[in-house]
Design a protein around this motif. Structure first.
Motif: not given
Ligand code: KG4
Ligand code: ZN
Length: 338
Positions: A314-334, A152-159
């Motif tokens: 578009x990836x953000x739009x999928x998250x928006x539809x799920x109300x899967x928002x990030x908090x302002x404490x989110x950080x860059x993760x290399x 799904x747009x939020x369930x991606x498994x690396x094979x």
């Protein structure tokens, strides 16, 4: 008050492209990319210079995206940005900018995994048929080579994934040995078109299961060219097109060996490609040819293959539809995982 339409401003700054896009739902209103030319003279991306260039590019790029979309900031519903993976100094510019903008406009923030963007770019409304879940995605870029099962747009498994270099690096490093400028991938693609793919034999490296390995390939190219130029110092010049065609042919062979194995193992015959290297014409043709074996294949529009912000939108739009928002404490993760 906003209507049913959702307007998302997306920012991508994980490597050496500063990009901003505006989406209305799954439609792209604008997609602006500022390529950083500064790295060409160094034969690769210099992280400190990339970060500095992002800082000077980001405001003009965001302004231009808003202008082209004919959208005012007050109409935006959310800000999406690339959280990682990528270069820390580069990611920080986009992340800080996105957080500040979301805070000042008091709208949700959507943090996006760069590779989810490359895969979900297939769902941008471009009039083409979309893959249905589950499907397999081969993500190929300068930093990644992965086979992903997209449930799904939020369930991606690396094979499967590369154990060393990415396929984009195999293109770029082979090109560097040949004396081509950075990035060499598109140049190898162009030169290969008038070359013989079977002119020279390069080895297919061994890697377990659905994983890849490319570091040995680059070394094989280096030793081959050292050997041949010792015999004939104009070898590269005289055979450049055949060498490029043979390199590309072998890289395609390596990619599809594991991809075919993944299709057999999972029984999933819908296959999509994404990432900068999916711009390669040989890879596109080969994927298409697999339809003869019953595959249904998906190739993203050219403008959404190399790094861009529309894919983050578009990836953000999928998250928006799920109300899967990030908090302002989110950080860059290399180095975040899928
Ligand atoms: O996705 P991308 O823009 O940035 C990363 O996330 O890495 O991918 C960049 C990579 C570079 O290695 C570049 O050489 C490669 O994509 N690339 C190509 C082609 N166009 C871009 N490789 C082969 N053939 C192409 N036509
Ligand atoms: Zn990328």
């Amino acid at each position: 008050m906003h209507t049913q339409n959702t307007y998302i401003l997306a920012i991508e700054s994980s490597c050496d492209d500063t990009a901003c896009a505006i989406l209305e739902n799954d439609r792209v209103l604008s997609n602006v990319v500022a390529n950083q030319k500064i790295h060409e003279q160094y034969g690769g991306v210099v992280p400190e210079l990339a970060s500095r260039a992002h800082q000077s590019n980001i405001i003009p790029v965001v302004d231009e995206a808003l202008k082209q979309a004919q959208i005012d900031k007050s109409q935006l519903d959310a800000i999406a940005f690339t959280k990682g993976p990528g270069l820390m100094g580069s990611l920080l510019v986009g992340t800080s900018f996105a957080k500040s903008l979301a805070l000042s406009l008091d709208i949700p923030l959507l943090d996006v995994h760069h590779m989810h963007g490359h895969i979900l770019a297939h769902f941008i409304d471009d009039g083409q048929e979309k893959p249905s879940f589950p499907f397999l995605a081969l993500t190929i870029s300068g930093g990644h080579t992965q086979i992903v099962r997209v449930n799904s747009a939020s369930d991606l498994v690396v094979l499967g994934t590369t154990q060393d270099d990415a396929v984009g690096e195999a293109f770029d490093k082979s090109g560097k040995i040949l004396g081509l400028g950075y990035p060499a991938g598109p140049q190898i693609d162009r030169l290969a078109q008038s070359g013989d793919p079977r002119a020279f034999d390069f080895p297919v490296p061994k890697a377990p299961d659905l994983n890849y390995s490319f570091s040995g390939f680059k070394t094989a190219v280096l030793y081959f060219l050292q050997r041949e130029t010792k015999k004939n110092e104009s070898f590269i010049k005289e055979n450049l097109e055949d060498i490029c065609a043979s390199i590309q042919y072998t890289l395609i062979k390596i990619l599809f060996k594991k991809l075919e194995k993944a299709v057999i193992q999972t029984g999933i015959k819908q296959v999509a490609i994404g990432g900068g290297v999916s711009a390669n014409s040989g890879i596109r043709q080969h994927l298409k040819s697999m339809e003869a074996k019953g595959w249904k294949t998906f190739i993203p529009p050219f403008e959404y293959t190399t790094d861009n912000a529309a894919m983050i939108g578009i990836a953000g739009y999928f998250k928006f539809l799920e109300k899967d928002y990030a908090g302002l404490d989110t950080t860059a993760s290399p180095r975040i995982h899928m």
